[in-house]
Design a protein around this motif. Structure first.
Motif, PDB file in Angstrom:
ATOM      1  N   SER A 219       6.138  -5.793   7.514  1.00  0.00           N
ATOM      2  CA  SER A 219       5.088  -5.894   6.500  1.00  0.00           C
ATOM      3  C   SER A 219       4.616  -7.334   6.346  1.00  0.00           C
ATOM      4  N   TRP A 222       2.152  -8.078   9.196  1.00  0.00           N
ATOM      5  CA  TRP A 222       0.822  -7.485   9.035  1.00  0.00           C
ATOM      6  C   TRP A 222       0.048  -8.132   7.896  1.00  0.00           C
ATOM      7  N   TYR A 336       2.574  -8.981  -3.442  1.00  0.00           N
ATOM      8  CA  TYR A 336       3.495  -8.887  -2.303  1.00  0.00           C
ATOM      9  C   TYR A 336       4.680  -9.839  -2.490  1.00  0.00           C
ATOM     10  N   HIS A 340       8.180  -7.995  -3.070  1.00  0.00           N
ATOM     11  CA  HIS A 340       8.790  -7.741  -1.768  1.00  0.00           C
ATOM     12  C   HIS A 340       9.645  -8.894  -1.256  1.00  0.00           C
ATOM     13  N   LEU A 397      -0.190  -2.353   7.532  1.00  0.00           N
ATOM     14  CA  LEU A 397       0.553  -2.966   6.433  1.00  0.00           C
ATOM     15  C   LEU A 397       1.025  -1.891   5.456  1.00  0.00           C
ATOM     16  N   ALA A 400       3.929  -0.063   6.961  1.00  0.00           N
ATOM     17  CA  ALA A 400       5.159  -0.859   6.954  1.00  0.00           C
ATOM     18  C   ALA A 400       5.783  -0.905   5.565  1.00  0.00           C
ATOM     19  N   LEU A 401       4.959  -1.050   4.538  1.00  0.00           N
ATOM     20  CA  LEU A 401       5.482  -1.059   3.169  1.00  0.00           C
ATOM     21  C   LEU A 401       6.068   0.291   2.796  1.00  0.00           C
ATOM     22  N   THR A 404       9.439   0.663   4.442  1.00  0.00           N
ATOM     23  CA  THR A 404      10.440  -0.153   3.764  1.00  0.00           C
ATOM     24  C   THR A 404      10.922   0.528   2.489  1.00  0.00           C
TER      25      THR A 404
END
Length: 417
Positions: A219, A222, A336, A340, A397, A400-401, A404
């Protein structure tokens, strides 16, 4: 990826730490408002010393290369030495670079100074961001604070352009660079005064992640792509716009007026739009990916329209049009970092995203060449193309998030009997 363990902190220390956050946010605004060496480097080389737009583009590109190198070092320095030592040191070095620019005149020396100026000019952001993440508990509150950090930067840059345009025409560029250096020294002193020293056991209890471990997060990769391409458009306010306006023969005061229009719009729209996008609760109201997508699209539209202007009013209108995109972009990146980034690597995470801004500062030489070969339509096409790449990067993106989040939600396998 591991995160820092929870540490119980006395209420008085928490209040002091939060007060330090707001002091650093105010200092970030002031350092950007006095960031004349950064804002007027292109004008100084092209107009003040008479080297022309291509040479100015080369100096700005050298600045961007130094910026990339400096942010990587600042992120590691912040995570290893702590916010107080890291921020005080890098701002003192930044002041030296500003003073060097005030006495440099030959083009080779200007390129060298531009590189070192780039290394030091934006490296306060990882430390300030790390202080926010280590101090504020609520995800939404951290997002709002991270967004205010970007807001402070944007407002400071616009104030700098508006004030600097007037001062440069009536005084001199060199005087502006000396003021910039003194402001950096002031920021170093404030950081040393308000931040607590690093606890000696932190490096043992919470080992810092390396950049290799950080970039294993897909993430981050990206969002870095989206940030580079989106910031190429946003950075156009202080890199592309001066080249275009100098090409039109407009004075620095016209550039200052365009940035003043941007500043007024930022001041008017930031509070309501931030409140709309983040909300007032403990969790951000909207997912960050749609916000980032919209922000990048608006940035691309605004800067591509700016490339087709020839009057002060036209440039000012385009600068104002960019603002909703700037706010949405800032909120998304702040969300983000706040939701994250592991606390023991927030300096490196912020350095990567700030490094995206540094990479986005590299195109001015290419923009200058495009302006000389293909004219305004080619410049506009390149800028809108950058925005489209940023929008396209938002889809992987989001995936990917989501992966996760699913990995964190998945229960651990039970032990074998």
């Amino acid at each position: 990826m591991t995160t820092a363990p929870t540490v119980i902190t006395p209420p008085s220390a928490v209040r002091a730490a939060k007060s330090a956050v707001w002091t650093l946010l105010a200092s970030s605004l002031l350092i950007k408002a006095a960031g004349f060496a950064w804002d007027f480097l292109g004008y100084y080389v092209a107009d003040g010393l008479g080297y022309g737009t291509t040479a100015a583009g080369a100096a700005l590109t050298a600045f961007g290369l130094g910026w990339c190198a400096g942010l990587a070092s600042a992120g590691a320095l912040t995570d290893r030495l702590g916010q107080r030592a890291g921020l005080s040191l890098v701002m003192a070095l930044s002041s030296l670079a500003c003073f060097a620019l005030a006495i440099a005149e030959s083009f080779p020396v200007l390129l060298l100074v531009s590189f070192f100026l780039g290394m030091t000019m934006e490296i306060h952001r990882p430390a300030v961001s790390a202080q926010i993440n280590s101090t504020i508990e609520s995800e939404a509150a951290r997002t709002r604070a991270q967004s205010w950090l970007y807001w402070a930067s944007n407002v400071g840059i616009a104030i700098c352009a508006a004030a600097g345009g007037y001062l440069a025409q009536h005084y001199s560029y060199k005087a502006l660079f000396i003021v910039n250096g003194l402001a950096c020294l002031g920021f170093a002193a404030v950081a040393y005064r308000v931040l607590a020293p690093r606890i000696a056991t932190d490096s043992v209890d919470v080992p810092a992640l390396t950049y290799r471990q950080v970039f294993a997060d897909s993430s981050l990769r990206w969002i870095a792509v989206a940030a580079v391409c989106g910031m190429t458009c946003a950075w156009g306010l202080v890199s592309v716009l001066p080249l275009l306006m100098a090409d039109d023969g407009l004075p620095p005061t016209s550039y200052g007026l365009a940035m003043l229009a941007n500043t007024i719009t930022v001041l008017a729209l930031t509070p309501p739009l931030t409140r709309l996008l983040v909300g007032s609760g403990d969790i951000p109201r909207y997912p960050l990916v749609p916000i980032l997508t919209c922000g990048c699209a608006i940035l691309g539209l605004g800067i591509s329209l700016a490339a087709l202007q020839h009057t002060t009013i036209g440039y000012a209108a385009a600068a104002a049009l960019l603002v909703p995109g700037e706010i949405a972009f800032s909120v998304a990146l702040g969300a983000y970092i706040s939701t994250h980034a592991p606390r023991n690597a927030s300096g490196r995470y912020q350095a990567v995203l700030s490094g995206a801004t540094a990479v986005a500062s590299l195109p001015p030489l290419g923009i200058a060449l495009a302006l000389n070969t293909g004219g305004r339509p080619l410049v506009a096409t390149l800028l809108i193309g950058s925005a489209l790449i940023a929008v396209a990067a938002c889809r992987p993106l989001a995936r990917a998030l989501r992966d996760t989040q699913q990995a964190h939600a998945r229960p651990l396998p039970s032990a074998a009997p």
